[in-house]
Motif scaffolding. Structure first.
Motif, PDB file in Angstrom:
ATOM      1  N   PHE A  46       3.234 -11.581 -50.563  1.00  0.00           N
ATOM      2  CA  PHE A  46       2.526 -11.685 -51.823  1.00  0.00           C
ATOM      3  C   PHE A  46       3.490 -11.450 -52.979  1.00  0.00           C
ATOM      4  O   PHE A  46       4.390 -10.611 -52.878  1.00  0.00           O
ATOM      5  CB  PHE A  46       1.393 -10.655 -51.892  1.00  0.00           C
ATOM      6  N   VAL A  47       3.301 -12.180 -54.053  1.00  0.00           N
ATOM      7  CA  VAL A  47       4.115 -12.044 -55.253  1.00  0.00           C
ATOM      8  C   VAL A  47       3.186 -11.670 -56.402  1.00  0.00           C
ATOM      9  O   VAL A  47       2.199 -12.388 -56.650  1.00  0.00           O
ATOM     10  CB  VAL A  47       4.840 -13.376 -55.577  1.00  0.00           C
ATOM     11  N   PRO A  48       3.452 -10.549 -57.095  1.00  0.00           N
ATOM     12  CA  PRO A  48       2.603 -10.204 -58.235  1.00  0.00           C
ATOM     13  C   PRO A  48       2.862 -11.171 -59.391  1.00  0.00           C
ATOM     14  O   PRO A  48       4.010 -11.498 -59.694  1.00  0.00           O
ATOM     15  CB  PRO A  48       3.034  -8.782 -58.589  1.00  0.00           C
ATOM     16  N   VAL A  49       1.788 -11.629 -60.021  1.00  0.00           N
ATOM     17  CA  VAL A  49       1.885 -12.501 -61.185  1.00  0.00           C
ATOM     18  C   VAL A  49       0.915 -11.998 -62.250  1.00  0.00           C
ATOM     19  O   VAL A  49      -0.060 -11.308 -61.944  1.00  0.00           O
ATOM     20  CB  VAL A  49       1.592 -13.986 -60.851  1.00  0.00           C
ATOM     21  N   ALA A  50       1.205 -12.370 -63.488  1.00  0.00           N
ATOM     22  CA  ALA A  50       0.350 -11.975 -64.609  1.00  0.00           C
ATOM     23  C   ALA A  50       0.140 -13.160 -65.522  1.00  0.00           C
ATOM     24  O   ALA A  50       0.947 -14.089 -65.543  1.00  0.00           O
ATOM     25  CB  ALA A  50       0.992 -10.827 -65.380  1.00  0.00           C
ATOM     26  N   TYR A  51      -0.951 -13.102 -66.248  1.00  0.00           N
ATOM     27  CA  TYR A  51      -1.186 -14.102 -67.283  1.00  0.00           C
ATOM     28  C   TYR A  51      -1.853 -13.431 -68.470  1.00  0.00           C
ATOM     29  O   TYR A  51      -2.507 -12.396 -68.337  1.00  0.00           O
ATOM     30  CB  TYR A  51      -2.003 -15.288 -66.763  1.00  0.00           C
ATOM     31  N   VAL A  52      -1.656 -14.032 -69.627  1.00  0.00           N
ATOM     32  CA  VAL A  52      -2.207 -13.524 -70.868  1.00  0.00           C
ATOM     33  C   VAL A  52      -3.603 -14.112 -71.042  1.00  0.00           C
ATOM     34  O   VAL A  52      -3.793 -15.321 -70.910  1.00  0.00           O
ATOM     35  CB  VAL A  52      -1.300 -13.920 -72.060  1.00  0.00           C
ATOM     36  N   ASP A  53      -4.576 -13.259 -71.329  1.00  0.00           N
ATOM     37  CA  ASP A  53      -5.928 -13.738 -71.607  1.00  0.00           C
ATOM     38  C   ASP A  53      -5.971 -14.169 -73.067  1.00  0.00           C
ATOM     39  O   ASP A  53      -6.443 -13.452 -73.944  1.00  0.00           O
ATOM     40  CB  ASP A  53      -6.955 -12.643 -71.321  1.00  0.00           C
ATOM     41  N   ALA A  54      -5.437 -15.359 -73.313  1.00  0.00           N
ATOM     42  CA  ALA A  54      -5.265 -15.859 -74.685  1.00  0.00           C
ATOM     43  C   ALA A  54      -6.599 -16.043 -75.397  1.00  0.00           C
ATOM     44  O   ALA A  54      -6.691 -15.801 -76.598  1.00  0.00           O
ATOM     45  CB  ALA A  54      -4.486 -17.161 -74.672  1.00  0.00           C
ATOM     46  N   GLN A  55      -7.629 -16.444 -74.678  1.00  0.00           N
ATOM     47  CA  GLN A  55      -8.927 -16.645 -75.325  1.00  0.00           C
ATOM     48  C   GLN A  55      -9.443 -15.349 -75.921  1.00  0.00           C
ATOM     49  O   GLN A  55      -9.991 -15.335 -77.006  1.00  0.00           O
ATOM     50  CB  GLN A  55      -9.936 -17.213 -74.324  1.00  0.00           C
ATOM     51  N   ARG A  56      -9.245 -14.250 -75.217  1.00  0.00           N
ATOM     52  CA  ARG A  56      -9.703 -12.950 -75.738  1.00  0.00           C
ATOM     53  C   ARG A  56      -8.880 -12.559 -76.963  1.00  0.00           C
ATOM     54  O   ARG A  56      -9.412 -12.049 -77.934  1.00  0.00           O
ATOM     55  CB  ARG A  56      -9.596 -11.883 -74.665  1.00  0.00           C
ATOM     56  N   ILE A  57      -7.570 -12.809 -76.917  1.00  0.00           N
ATOM     57  CA  ILE A  57      -6.708 -12.439 -78.047  1.00  0.00           C
ATOM     58  C   ILE A  57      -7.020 -13.309 -79.261  1.00  0.00           C
ATOM     59  O   ILE A  57      -7.172 -12.796 -80.372  1.00  0.00           O
ATOM     60  CB  ILE A  57      -5.230 -12.550 -77.655  1.00  0.00           C
ATOM     61  N   VAL A  58      -7.137 -14.607 -79.058  1.00  0.00           N
ATOM     62  CA  VAL A  58      -7.397 -15.525 -80.164  1.00  0.00           C
ATOM     63  C   VAL A  58      -8.747 -15.231 -80.805  1.00  0.00           C
ATOM     64  O   VAL A  58      -8.921 -15.345 -82.018  1.00  0.00           O
ATOM     65  CB  VAL A  58      -7.316 -16.997 -79.697  1.00  0.00           C
TER      66      VAL A  58
END
Length: 133
Positions: free
Chosen positions: A118-130
């Motif tokens: 398994f490889v940890p990955v992340a993403y930005v919740d841009a909709q919440r920020i915008v």
């Protein structure tokens, strides 16, 4: 420079500061204080108060790229630095990344690359920020 203050789901005051020219978004959680910078990726930096076990800030370099949507969903980034951290620090970082207020803006998940790999990955919740901008 654009600034906005909000309250997260757990009541933490968050100050969002976006520098459009540099394309950098900084999120400051609660009171600023002494912290250690942890480079999660080349574009994502977590400032952590290890004693209080809380995030002080999250810096998103090249925010417009980090927040892009792809055909398959949000653009995701490998968090290779977790594997190189001492166990105690990794435990604190994982807890901070997977709880509010950080988890409201940065999502952590994993990519399965093999039967038990398994490889940890992340993403930005841009909709919440915008939505707050």
């Amino acid at each position: 420079m654009q600034q906005t203050e909000i309250l997260t789901g757990d009541g933490t005051s968050v100050r969002l500061v976006y520098d459009e020219d540099a394309d950098i978004l900084e999120l400051f959680f609660g009171d600023n204080g002494p912290a250690r910078g942890i480079e999660l990726t080349d574009q994502i930096i977590l400032r952590l108060d290890r004693e209080a076990r809380r995030a002080v800030s999250l810096t998103l370099l090249h925010f417009s790229i980090l927040s892009e949507q792809t055909v398959y969903g949000p653009r995701s980034w490998r968090i290779d630095s977790l594997e190189r951290m001492p166990d105690a620090l990794r435990e604190v970082v994982l807890r901070v990344l997977t709880t509010l207020p950080v988890s409201q803006f940065l999502k952590l998940t994993q990519l399965q690359t093999g039967a038990a790999q398994f490889v940890p990955v992340a993403y930005v919740d841009a909709q919440r920020i915008v939505a707050y901008a």
